[in-house]
Design a protein around this motif. Sequence first.
Motif, PDB file in Angstrom:
ATOM      1  N   GLU A   8      70.129  23.909  76.640  1.00 25.25           N
ATOM      2  CA  GLU A   8      69.977  25.367  76.711  1.00 25.25           C
ATOM      3  C   GLU A   8      70.156  25.909  78.131  1.00 25.25           C
ATOM      4  O   GLU A   8      70.109  27.108  78.356  1.00 25.25           O
ATOM      5  CB  GLU A   8      68.623  25.804  76.158  1.00 25.25           C
ATOM      6  CG  GLU A   8      67.417  25.243  76.880  1.00 25.25           C
ATOM      7  CD  GLU A   8      66.962  23.899  76.340  1.00 25.25           C
ATOM      8  OE1 GLU A   8      65.987  23.371  76.898  1.00 25.25           O
ATOM      9  OE2 GLU A   8      67.553  23.381  75.395  1.00 25.25           O
ATOM     10  N   SER A   9      70.412  25.036  79.089  1.00 28.36           N
ATOM     11  CA  SER A   9      70.581  25.445  80.479  1.00 28.36           C
ATOM     12  C   SER A   9      71.934  26.121  80.698  1.00 28.36           C
ATOM     13  O   SER A   9      72.915  25.810  80.030  1.00 28.36           O
ATOM     14  CB  SER A   9      70.457  24.211  81.381  1.00 28.36           C
ATOM     15  OG  SER A   9      70.756  24.549  82.694  1.00 28.36           O
ATOM     16  N   LYS A  10      71.959  27.053  81.670  1.00 29.64           N
ATOM     17  CA  LYS A  10      73.218  27.668  82.075  1.00 29.64           C
ATOM     18  C   LYS A  10      74.041  26.659  82.867  1.00 29.64           C
ATOM     19  O   LYS A  10      73.494  25.739  83.470  1.00 29.64           O
ATOM     20  CB  LYS A  10      72.966  28.899  82.937  1.00 29.64           C
ATOM     21  CG  LYS A  10      72.458  30.097  82.184  1.00 29.64           C
ATOM     22  CD  LYS A  10      72.106  31.243  83.096  1.00 29.64           C
ATOM     23  CE  LYS A  10      73.205  31.592  84.068  1.00 29.64           C
ATOM     24  NZ  LYS A  10      72.872  32.736  84.930  1.00 29.64           N
ATOM     25  N   GLU A  11      75.371  26.862  82.895  1.00 31.18           N
ATOM     26  CA  GLU A  11      76.226  25.981  83.685  1.00 31.18           C
ATOM     27  C   GLU A  11      76.193  26.424  85.151  1.00 31.18           C
ATOM     28  O   GLU A  11      75.881  27.568  85.460  1.00 31.18           O
ATOM     29  CB  GLU A  11      77.648  26.021  83.137  1.00 31.18           C
ATOM     30  CG  GLU A  11      77.709  25.549  81.696  1.00 31.18           C
ATOM     31  CD  GLU A  11      79.046  24.958  81.342  1.00 31.18           C
ATOM     32  OE1 GLU A  11      79.925  24.904  82.220  1.00 31.18           O
ATOM     33  OE2 GLU A  11      79.188  24.560  80.194  1.00 31.18           O
ATOM     34  N   ILE A  12      76.546  25.529  86.049  1.00 34.43           N
ATOM     35  CA  ILE A  12      76.543  25.829  87.470  1.00 34.43           C
ATOM     36  C   ILE A  12      77.839  26.541  87.827  1.00 34.43           C
ATOM     37  O   ILE A  12      78.921  26.079  87.500  1.00 34.43           O
ATOM     38  CB  ILE A  12      76.367  24.528  88.284  1.00 34.43           C
ATOM     39  CG1 ILE A  12      74.984  23.938  87.982  1.00 34.43           C
ATOM     40  CG2 ILE A  12      76.512  24.806  89.766  1.00 34.43           C
ATOM     41  CD1 ILE A  12      74.699  22.631  88.666  1.00 34.43           C
TER      42      ILE A  12
END
Length: 99
Positions: free
Chosen positions: A89-93
């Motif tokens: 569920e994390s955003k991409e860098i």
Amino acid sequence: MAAIQYYDVILKPVVTEKSMNAMAEKKYTFLVHPEATKSQIKEAVEKMFEGTKVKSVNTMNLDGKKKRRGMVYGRTAKTKKAIVALTEESKEIEIFEGL
């Protein structure tokens, strides 16, 4: 030595063919400070890149390469590399966008 701050931990991203293929699995590769621990690397990534959650951190210490200049032998500096895996569920860098 003084304590390492989170903005001193990550030195630069590693952009190679292997690291670019790993980005499809949300794994990012960075050169980090040689004395940084896994928990410091995790904290630095979460603070520097908003919306990211780190699942795991794998590190490896790389010895310097042997170099020769004329008759003088020496070594390049030792480095440390970290592979940071993000949660689903994390955003991409953002720095890797468009590469």
